[in-house]
Design a protein around this motif. Structure first.
Motif, PDB file in Angstrom:
ATOM      1  N   SER A 103       3.055   1.639  15.677  1.00 27.43           N
ATOM      2  CA  SER A 103       4.294   1.751  16.443  1.00 27.43           C
ATOM      3  C   SER A 103       5.357   2.564  15.728  1.00 27.43           C
ATOM      4  O   SER A 103       5.997   3.440  16.334  1.00 27.43           O
ATOM      5  CB  SER A 103       4.828   0.353  16.790  1.00 27.43           C
ATOM      6  N   LEU A 143       4.682  -2.523  23.080  1.00 29.16           N
ATOM      7  CA  LEU A 143       4.264  -3.421  22.004  1.00 29.16           C
ATOM      8  C   LEU A 143       5.349  -4.425  21.622  1.00 29.16           C
ATOM      9  O   LEU A 143       5.156  -5.232  20.705  1.00 29.16           O
ATOM     10  CB  LEU A 143       3.875  -2.600  20.768  1.00 29.16           C
ATOM     11  N   LYS A 153       0.653  -2.343  15.845  1.00 32.49           N
ATOM     12  CA  LYS A 153      -0.173  -1.203  16.268  1.00 32.49           C
ATOM     13  C   LYS A 153      -1.112  -1.612  17.393  1.00 32.49           C
ATOM     14  O   LYS A 153      -1.218  -2.792  17.748  1.00 32.49           O
ATOM     15  CB  LYS A 153      -1.012  -0.702  15.083  1.00 32.49           C
ATOM     16  N   ARG A 154      -1.801  -0.613  17.930  1.00 32.75           N
ATOM     17  CA  ARG A 154      -2.948  -0.852  18.799  1.00 32.75           C
ATOM     18  C   ARG A 154      -4.191  -0.440  18.032  1.00 32.75           C
ATOM     19  O   ARG A 154      -4.224   0.600  17.365  1.00 32.75           O
ATOM     20  CB  ARG A 154      -2.854  -0.055  20.096  1.00 32.75           C
ATOM     21  N   ASN A 162      -7.077  -3.344  21.294  1.00 30.45           N
ATOM     22  CA  ASN A 162      -6.212  -4.520  21.324  1.00 30.45           C
ATOM     23  C   ASN A 162      -4.899  -4.252  20.609  1.00 30.45           C
ATOM     24  O   ASN A 162      -4.858  -3.598  19.562  1.00 30.45           O
ATOM     25  CB  ASN A 162      -6.915  -5.714  20.659  1.00 30.45           C
ATOM     26  N   ALA A 163      -3.826  -4.784  21.164  1.00 26.67           N
ATOM     27  CA  ALA A 163      -2.528  -4.706  20.504  1.00 26.67           C
ATOM     28  C   ALA A 163      -2.468  -5.745  19.393  1.00 26.67           C
ATOM     29  O   ALA A 163      -2.913  -6.883  19.570  1.00 26.67           O
ATOM     30  CB  ALA A 163      -1.409  -4.954  21.509  1.00 26.67           C
TER      31      ALA A 163
END
Length: 360
Positions: A103, A143, A153-154, A162-163
């Motif tokens: 992010s 997010l 993050k993802r 997945n987040a």
């Protein structure tokens, strides 16, 4: 092309002479690829955050064409969801080596784009980059957690996309700074973003008042100073925060520790602390920090990443573009460069809307 007179902002007693500033700028330019990408150093990887920081340093030096090419590289490599991969290989700068999307890495383009616009006044550049910044901010805000904090993050698509909801304080403080710059861009374009204002306010409140919402990384110096550097913590609260752990992290005459208890000072953290001190109005202490790390300067004008003082050894033996970039940005702020002071001026940027429950 370097603008006439721009290097005057990069001359600072005990830190950089005009010749040394020119040499350091040339060092970063030498790392930049023809396609605009700026890896850590040639042969190493690129990440979007450090790439942007190096581009900002180029703008601070008046190298606006080179900086614009760096932002255009990001625009070309943005993924459909508005993100970037966490790392790209220097040998083929379009190929990722880490397919997670962090992010704070994705948000930071807003800081760079706003800085470039303030440095150049280039409305066409801002128009071109607005869709890129908008998509990046929207990715990041997807997010955001109910408490205001932004998930880390993802995961890569092949790992389930997945987040990761866990939030990092340093990363969130950087995201707060980026959202503030994104709001400034939106205001300049007369395209208000009320959802961004609410999200930024909620994030700032979480940073200032709810440390329990973030993973405990308090042994890292970045978690100490970054809420100040990012503009979420200001005024008396900022001064109290910095004073509280100064003796733990600052090694007199050598710089700032990266992580406790390791006897390792690093150039990037030292320069970022100097920027935070400047934002607090403590330019004298900021200057002392910058002077203290000149032992990291290498032949050719670049800077070693760090120094293990118990062993009296440079480590790692890397001359990173982002270390040199962070130094130039700190010097530019102390030298009064208008774009840099505006971007790192803390309270000068929009800070979003405080959640109703927390307003006085």
């Amino acid at each position: 092309m370097t603008s006439p007179g721009r290097t005057e902002h990069l001359v600072l007693p005990g830190v950089l002479t005009a010749a040394q500033a020119t040499e350091t700028v040339a060092g970063i330019r030498a790392v930049q690829r023809e396609d605009g990408a700026i890896p850590w150093f040639r042969g190493h990887h690129l990440d979007p955050w450090d790439h942007t920081e190096a581009a900002m340093a180029l703008d601070a030096a008046g190298e606006h064409d080179a900086a614009a090419r760096a932002y255009e590289w990001l625009a070309r490599h943005q993924l459909p969801d508005g993100s970037w991969y966490a790392a790209y290989h220097d040998g083929d700068a379009g190929q990722p080596t880490d397919r997670s999307r962090e992010s704070n890495f994705c948000a930071y383009i807003a800081v760079g784009v706003w800085h470039h616009y303030l440095a150049t006044g280039d409305d066409m550049f801002l128009d071109r980059m607005w869709p890129t910044v908008y998509a990046a901010v929207e990715f990041v805000l997807r997010l955001q957690q109910p408490g205001g904090q932004i998930g880390w993050k993802r995961e890569p698509v092949e790992a389930g996309d997945n987040a990761v909801p866990d939030a990092l304080l340093t990363g969130n403080a950087s995201v707060f700074h980026a959202l503030s710059c994104a709001l400034a861009i939106a205001e300049e374009r007369e395209e208000p973003q009320p959802d961004w204002e609410l999200a930024t306010g909620a994030l700032g409140h979480a940073i200032r008042s709810h440390p329990e919402r973030f993973l405990d990384k308090s042994h890292y110096s970045m978690d100490w100073y970054y809420p100040v550097l990012g503009g979420a913590v200001t005024g008396a609260q900022a001064k109290e925060r910095i004073e509280e752990r100064w003796d733990e992290f600052v090694v007199t005459g050598l710089g700032v520790r990266c992580v406790l208890p390791n006897p390792w000072v690093t150039g990037g953290e030292s320069c970022e602390l100097a920027l935070a001190l400047w934002a607090m109005g403590e330019s004298d202490r900021a200057l002392e920090i910058l002077q203290s790390i000149q032992h990291l300067r290498a032949d050719g004008g670049m800077y070693w990443t760090g120094y293990v003082f118990e062993d009296k050894a440079v480590w790692p033996e890397e001359l990173t573009s982002w270390t040199a970039g962070s130094l130039l940005l700190a010097v530019a702020a102390l030298g009064g460069d208008e774009a840099t002071t505006a971007v790192f001026g803390g309270e000068r940027l929009p800070r979003g809307l405080e959640p109703e429950c927390c307003q006085a």
